[in-house]
Design a protein around this motif. Structure first.
Motif, PDB file in Angstrom:
ATOM      1  N   VAL B 115    -107.346  21.460 -28.918  1.00 18.28           N
ATOM      2  CA  VAL B 115    -108.563  21.478 -28.095  1.00 18.28           C
ATOM      3  C   VAL B 115    -108.329  20.541 -26.908  1.00 18.28           C
ATOM      4  O   VAL B 115    -107.464  19.663 -26.966  1.00 18.28           O
ATOM      5  CB  VAL B 115    -109.815  21.009 -28.867  1.00 18.28           C
ATOM      6  CG1 VAL B 115    -110.172  21.975 -29.974  1.00 18.28           C
ATOM      7  CG2 VAL B 115    -109.642  19.594 -29.409  1.00 18.28           C
ATOM      8  N   ASP B 116    -109.104  20.755 -25.859  1.00 14.28           N
ATOM      9  CA  ASP B 116    -109.080  19.816 -24.744  1.00 14.28           C
ATOM     10  C   ASP B 116    -110.289  18.904 -24.870  1.00 14.28           C
ATOM     11  O   ASP B 116    -111.412  19.386 -25.047  1.00 14.28           O
ATOM     12  CB  ASP B 116    -109.124  20.565 -23.405  1.00 14.28           C
ATOM     13  CG  ASP B 116    -107.751  21.138 -23.041  1.00 14.28           C
ATOM     14  OD1 ASP B 116    -106.837  21.062 -23.893  1.00 14.28           O
ATOM     15  OD2 ASP B 116    -107.594  21.673 -21.929  1.00 14.28           O
ATOM     16  N   VAL B 117    -110.047  17.615 -24.829  1.00  7.28           N
ATOM     17  CA  VAL B 117    -111.144  16.642 -24.897  1.00  7.28           C
ATOM     18  C   VAL B 117    -111.043  15.701 -23.705  1.00  7.28           C
ATOM     19  O   VAL B 117    -109.951  15.372 -23.242  1.00  7.28           O
ATOM     20  CB  VAL B 117    -111.143  15.821 -26.212  1.00  7.28           C
ATOM     21  CG1 VAL B 117    -111.559  16.683 -27.395  1.00  7.28           C
ATOM     22  CG2 VAL B 117    -109.804  15.163 -26.475  1.00  7.28           C
ATOM     23  N   ARG B 118    -112.205  15.299 -23.223  1.00  9.85           N
ATOM     24  CA  ARG B 118    -112.270  14.379 -22.089  1.00  9.85           C
ATOM     25  C   ARG B 118    -112.578  12.979 -22.612  1.00  9.85           C
ATOM     26  O   ARG B 118    -113.454  12.803 -23.458  1.00  9.85           O
ATOM     27  CB  ARG B 118    -113.360  14.837 -21.119  1.00  9.85           C
ATOM     28  CG  ARG B 118    -113.410  14.043 -19.807  1.00  9.85           C
ATOM     29  CD  ARG B 118    -114.383  14.656 -18.812  1.00  9.85           C
ATOM     30  NE  ARG B 118    -115.727  14.641 -19.361  1.00  9.85           N
ATOM     31  CZ  ARG B 118    -116.585  15.679 -19.290  1.00  9.85           C
ATOM     32  NH1 ARG B 118    -116.238  16.808 -18.708  1.00  9.85           N
ATOM     33  NH2 ARG B 118    -117.783  15.581 -19.816  1.00  9.85           N
ATOM     34  N   GLY B 133    -112.406  10.140 -17.783  1.00  7.94           N
ATOM     35  CA  GLY B 133    -112.369  11.468 -17.174  1.00  7.94           C
ATOM     36  C   GLY B 133    -111.070  12.213 -17.432  1.00  7.94           C
ATOM     37  O   GLY B 133    -110.977  13.419 -17.163  1.00  7.94           O
ATOM     38  N   GLU B 134    -110.081  11.519 -17.965  1.00  4.31           N
ATOM     39  CA  GLU B 134    -108.805  12.170 -18.282  1.00  4.31           C
ATOM     40  C   GLU B 134    -109.017  13.192 -19.402  1.00  4.31           C
ATOM     41  O   GLU B 134    -109.754  12.937 -20.359  1.00  4.31           O
ATOM     42  CB  GLU B 134    -107.811  11.084 -18.736  1.00  4.31           C
ATOM     43  CG  GLU B 134    -106.402  11.594 -18.944  1.00  4.31           C
ATOM     44  CD  GLU B 134    -105.414  10.464 -19.279  1.00  4.31           C
ATOM     45  OE1 GLU B 134    -105.786   9.274 -19.172  1.00  4.31           O
ATOM     46  OE2 GLU B 134    -104.275  10.814 -19.654  1.00  4.31           O
ATOM     47  N   VAL B 135    -108.405  14.365 -19.261  1.00  4.32           N
ATOM     48  CA  VAL B 135    -108.515  15.397 -20.290  1.00  4.32           C
ATOM     49  C   VAL B 135    -107.173  15.501 -21.004  1.00  4.32           C
ATOM     50  O   VAL B 135    -106.128  15.614 -20.359  1.00  4.32           O
ATOM     51  CB  VAL B 135    -108.902  16.759 -19.669  1.00  4.32           C
ATOM     52  CG1 VAL B 135    -108.863  17.860 -20.720  1.00  4.32           C
ATOM     53  CG2 VAL B 135    -110.297  16.672 -19.036  1.00  4.32           C
ATOM     54  N   ILE B 136    -107.219  15.404 -22.315  1.00  2.00           N
ATOM     55  CA  ILE B 136    -105.977  15.512 -23.088  1.00  2.00           C
ATOM     56  C   ILE B 136    -106.105  16.657 -24.085  1.00  2.00           C
ATOM     57  O   ILE B 136    -107.204  17.028 -24.493  1.00  2.00           O
ATOM     58  CB  ILE B 136    -105.633  14.201 -23.836  1.00  2.00           C
ATOM     59  CG1 ILE B 136    -106.760  13.809 -24.805  1.00  2.00           C
ATOM     60  CG2 ILE B 136    -105.357  13.080 -22.847  1.00  2.00           C
ATOM     61  CD1 ILE B 136    -106.363  12.696 -25.762  1.00  2.00           C
ATOM     62  N   ASP B 214     -96.953  13.783 -26.380  1.00  2.00           N
ATOM     63  CA  ASP B 214     -97.408  12.563 -27.050  1.00  2.00           C
ATOM     64  C   ASP B 214     -98.789  12.192 -26.517  1.00  2.00           C
ATOM     65  O   ASP B 214     -99.124  11.013 -26.378  1.00  2.00           O
ATOM     66  CB  ASP B 214     -96.401  11.425 -26.891  1.00  2.00           C
ATOM     67  CG  ASP B 214     -96.162  11.066 -25.431  1.00  2.00           C
ATOM     68  OD1 ASP B 214     -96.721  11.751 -24.540  1.00  2.00           O
ATOM     69  OD2 ASP B 214     -95.411  10.104 -25.177  1.00  2.00           O
ATOM     70  N   ALA B 215     -99.598  13.237 -26.267  1.00  2.00           N
ATOM     71  CA  ALA B 215    -100.923  13.029 -25.662  1.00  2.00           C
ATOM     72  C   ALA B 215    -101.797  12.107 -26.502  1.00  2.00           C
ATOM     73  O   ALA B 215    -102.691  11.451 -25.976  1.00  2.00           O
ATOM     74  CB  ALA B 215    -101.623  14.369 -25.458  1.00  2.00           C
ATOM     75  N   GLY B 216    -101.545  12.043 -27.809  1.00  2.00           N
ATOM     76  CA  GLY B 216    -102.398  11.240 -28.678  1.00  2.00           C
ATOM     77  C   GLY B 216    -101.936   9.803 -28.865  1.00  2.00           C
ATOM     78  O   GLY B 216    -102.650   8.982 -29.444  1.00  2.00           O
ATOM     79  N   GLN B 217    -100.736   9.509 -28.377  1.00  2.00           N
ATOM     80  CA  GLN B 217    -100.131   8.215 -28.713  1.00  2.00           C
ATOM     81  C   GLN B 217    -100.906   7.024 -28.157  1.00  2.00           C
ATOM     82  O   GLN B 217    -100.927   5.949 -28.755  1.00  2.00           O
ATOM     83  CB  GLN B 217     -98.674   8.179 -28.228  1.00  2.00           C
ATOM     84  CG  GLN B 217     -97.932   6.883 -28.514  1.00  2.00           C
ATOM     85  CD  GLN B 217     -97.812   6.560 -30.013  1.00  2.00           C
ATOM     86  OE1 GLN B 217     -97.917   7.460 -30.850  1.00  2.00           O
ATOM     87  NE2 GLN B 217     -97.624   5.301 -30.347  1.00  2.00           N
TER      88      GLN B 217
END
Lengths: 83, 233
Positions: B115-118, B133-136, B214-217
């Motif tokens: 999913v995309d979350v802001r 405001g970054e969307v990962i 590694d968007a969650g790191q």
């Protein structure tokens, strides 16, 4: 005295109940008409040794408040039946 | 070195990835059993994903009473960092450390997909290394992730900027951006101080470049950097 306690837990009215909706659709598909407000909850039954039916009901309410029901999303009803 | 405790309840299943993400972020990671009554020398705690106590009764309803939760609550009350991921978020809501509840997904199915979350705020214990405001893009995997709360609570959450993560439309995807029907597209919330945090997505599952992202790191690097607890004496 030993009593039977019946606790019925239902989703709070106004909250979306997707299980209830799915069952409502399925019943309609089976040809049952005039159905509305299908809601799916839980039934919890237990035996309890209590001084009186009123005391048993008070204990059951405490059980609901602490564990059995979530006050954010659920309502409950308690029935006490002497054994 | 910041030490992060990861709690293992009977039925937890994300503790290994979570511990690894903490170590990768330069932290000291400690696996703590749900029967422990203290968090040893940990500065912060993560309640990981899984199905604590089989999700019996309601997700998190029984885990809330596990012995270790007294220590978790004490840490939260002292201003320490407490993070709940997925099932951990459900436990924090049941424990009343966060408001609201997580209900069966609106579409009645377990959902497991990216999913995309802001990122809605970066002054919390686990989002400091992101921009507001970054969307990962990180994965969700849950059957009961539909965030609900009464209207007054929702209004207060919005007014106090306590929505931490929000589902946003995924460019080029036909899938609904909100994977579970959460009110206000809420994917995660926090307390006013930003020290107690809960969210449904799994950053620990996408926290190593070898996995393609590694968007969650940065949840973990933020936590390791910011978790400096001044435990009340």
């Amino acid at each position: 005295m030993m009593v039977h306690v019946h606790v019925r837990i239902v989703p709070r009215s106004g909250l979306l109940d997707p299980q209830g909706q799915a069952i409502e659709h399925a019943l309609s598909a089976l040809g049952f008409s005039g159905i509305g407000d299908v809601r799916v909850g839980k039934a919890i039954e237990l035996r309890l040794d209590a001084a009186s039916p009123a005391a048993a009901a008070a204990t059951a309410r405490a059980m609901c408040d602490r564990l059995l029901a979530n006050p954010v999303t659920e309502d409950f009803r308690i029935e006490v039946e002497p054994e | 070195m910041t030490c992060v405790a990861v709690i293992r309840f009977p039925g937890s299943n994300c503790e290994a990835e979570t511990l690894a993400a903490v170590v990768r972020a330069g932290g000291d990671a400690l696996l703590v059993d749900y029967r422990d009554t203290h968090l040893h020398h940990a500065d912060a705690v993560i309640l990981p994903g899984g199905f604590a106590y089989g999700d019996y009764l309601r997700s998190g309803a029984i885990a809330r009473f596990a012995p270790v939760m007294q220590a978790v609550k004490a840490l939260a009350d002292a201003g320490g960092a407490v993070v709940g991921i997925c099932n951990g978020f459900q436990v924090l809501c049941e424990a009343r450390l966060l408001p609201g509840a997580l209900q069966r997904n609106a579409q009645q199915r377990f959902v497991s997909r990216p999913v995309d979350v802001r990122i809605e705020r970066n002054d919390t214990v686990c989002t400091a290394d992101y921009d507001v405001g970054e969307v990962i893009r990180i994965p969700v995997a849950h059957g009961e992730g539909r965030y609900v709360a009464d209207p007054a609570t929702l209004t207060a959450l919005e007014a106090e900027h306590r929505v931490l993560l929000r589902y946003v439309p995924v460019a080029g995807s036909d899938l609904p951006h909100n994977p579970n029907g959460s009110l206000h597209d809420i994917a995660g919330i926090c307390n006013a101080a930003g020290t107690v945090v809960g969210f449904m997505p799994h950053p620990e599952r996408l926290a190593d470049r070898v996995l393609g992202s590694d968007a969650g790191q940065r949840f973990f690097s933020s936590l390791v950097r910011s978790a400096r607890v001044e435990v009340a004496a």
